[in-house]
Scaffold this active site. Structure first.
Site: not given
Ligand SMILES: C[S@@+](CC[C@H](N)C(=O)[O-])C[C@H]1O[C@@H](n2cnc3c(N)ncnc32)[C@H](O)[C@@H]1O
Length: 454
Positions: A109, A113, A132, A159, A230
């Site tokens: 998250a 956004g 997150d 996790d 993205c």
């Molecule tokens: C694309 S970004 C998310 C953007 C967010 N949804 C927004 O709209 O602002 C992906 C996110 O996944 C998190 N992430 C990475 N590995 C993860 C995992 N195994 N489980 C949960 N979150 C994870 C990262 O820390 C990062 O903040």
């Protein structure tokens, strides 16, 4: 723009005769967007904005603004009237299509956004868990949730596999806005090119697969799972979803009728028609960066583990102090708030009645953080102020948007105010900004220290 040769080669194969249009888009300026926050403002808010806005087709609350504008430096931004978001990213919240009363989890998250978009559709009803894995990113996520005036969010840093163990089959809607190789954001943030060279699509595929497996466990029968990235390559998009459908045949892709006009996903052998239901945004075809979204419906009956709900507990003294405070400012809480208050050490919260038990999980914040009870006194929080509307409170100080005192308040200065002693909700026009305590005609500034303008 200097793009990696391998990326260019792969995009040439993917796009064939459309490749030159695609690559030319990197010489075009990017687009800027903001999404107005229905929790804080009415539809006509955009008429109040000092600069021109143009509607984003795939999001009812989304608007383009010109790159010379600085909406992040405006008091309305601090009042949570809008969230600054890349235009294409707004397609994801539209796809989730949240309703008041839903139970929703946003697994990846930060910085918020999609959570803030989804929560605005929920009108404070139901529950949204915003998770997150990165504790440092959760700090900013929590700030964005508070600025947006959201009351029904549990913020965790776990996790997803641990969340799936705690809450199997609990959610009506699950969002996986997956960590990805970010190919769609090179134009917005060229630094991502270097990360792509270090960690490309093959590094993200196993992470996405594992998050999707947890998402499946968290989702109830009849619920929907929205997956987005993205990035452009098919491994992280159509192929990831095709693999998921093979592993979990109880899912089908659903049409995203509310997202128009956008492009469709690439066909997959044997599943062509289904993949027309996935959506893509391209920088050479739409006014936004690259994005992919797929929504799946879970059709079968599986996990039926009963989940305990959160049982809020608060001391009589803390609750009395809270009630004394709200009487002093003339705020009559909405039904259910006084009945569902919870105290964690000195912190006082309102916990929505749908909230699940969180024991054993890393919880950053729960529900609506109202304030602290210490030394027999209740002190209101910034999050309490942000989620109030001025017409709900008698003691308020309304400052005009153009008044120099708005800037002074946001900088943390003390203001001279000719009102009786007491606590006041400080507002810019009809939007709450924070608290102030008046003593002898001086307003002691209580805006959260870390939110102050420098
Ligand atoms: C694309 S970004 C998310 C953007 C967010 N949804 C927004 O709209 O602002 C992906 C996110 O996944 C998190 N992430 C990475 N590995 C993860 C995992 N195994 N489980 C949960 N979150 C994870 C990262 O820390 C990062 O903040």
């Amino acid at each position: 723009m200097d793009l990696p040769l391998l990326f260019e080669k792969e995009m040439r194969v993917l796009l064939q005769d459309k490749y030159s249009d695609f690559i030319d888009s990197y010489d075009q300026p990017r687009h800027f967007g903001l999404r107005v926050n229905a929790l804080k403002v009415e539809d006509d808010f955009v008429d109040q904005m000092a600069f021109e806005l143009e509607k984003i087709p795939w999001c009812n609350q989304g608007y383009y603004y010109h790159e010379d504008e600085r909406p992040g430096k405006d008091a309305y931004y601090m009042a949570g009237c809008y969230y600054i978001q890349e235009p294409s990213a707004m397609m994801v919240g539209t796809a989730v299509d949240a309703k008041p009363g839903d139970k929703i989890i946003d697994l990846c998250a930060a910085p918020g956004g999609k959570t803030t978009h989804i929560a605005a559709m929920m009108e404070h009803r139901g529950i949204i868990v915003s998770n997150d894995i990165s504790p440092s990113r959760v700090r900013n996520l929590n700030k964005n949730i508070q600025i947006s005036g959201i009351r029904n969010c549990i913020v965790t840093s776990e996790d997803p596999a641990n969340l799936a163990k705690a809450w199997p089959g609990y959610f009506d809607k699950v969002l996986v806005d997956a960590p990805c190789s970010g190919e769609g954001m090179f134009r917005k943030d060229p630094k991502l090119i270097k990360s792509w060279e270090e960690n490309g699509p093959d590094d993200f595929v196993p992470i996405q697969r594992s998050i999707l497996a947890s998402a499946h466990r968290l989702l109830k029968n009849g619920g929907t799972l929205t997956y987005s990235t993205c990035t452009f390559n098919m491994k992280e998009n159509e192929h990831m979803i095709a693999e998921f459908l093979k592993e979990y045949p109880q899912y089908v892709l659903v049409e995203l009728e509310n997202i128009l006009p956008v492009s469709i996903g690439f066909p997959i052998d044997g599943l062509d028609e289904q993949f027309e239901k996935t959506k893509r945004l391209w920088p050479h075809l739409q006014e936004g960066e690259g994005h992919f979204v797929a929504k799946l419906l879970k059709k079968d009956v599986d996990i039926k583990t009963p989940i305990s709900v959160f049982k809020p507990v608060i001391s009589v003294e803390a609750k009395d102090a809270f009630q004394g405070f709200i009487e002093s400012i003339g705020y009559k809480p909405e039904a259910g708030i006084l009945e569902n208050m919870h105290q964690h050490v000195e912190k006082v919260f309102f916990i929505p009645k749908e909230a699940p038990e969180t024991k054993g999980l890393r919880v950053f914040s729960s529900g609506w953080f109202l304030g602290t009870y210490q030394k027999k006194r209740f002190e209101p929080s910034q999050a309490f102020a942000s989620a109030l509307k001025p017409d709900q409170v008698k003691n308020k100080i309304i400052l005009d948007h153009e008044d120099i005192n708005v800037t002074r308040y946001l900088k943390g200065e003390t203001l001279s105010i000719d009102v009786e002693n007491g606590w006041y909700l400080v507002c810019v026009d009809t939007y709450s900004l924070g608290w102030g305590k008046v003593v002898n005609h001086k307003l002691r500034n209580k805006i959260e220290a870390s939110w102050r303008w420098l």
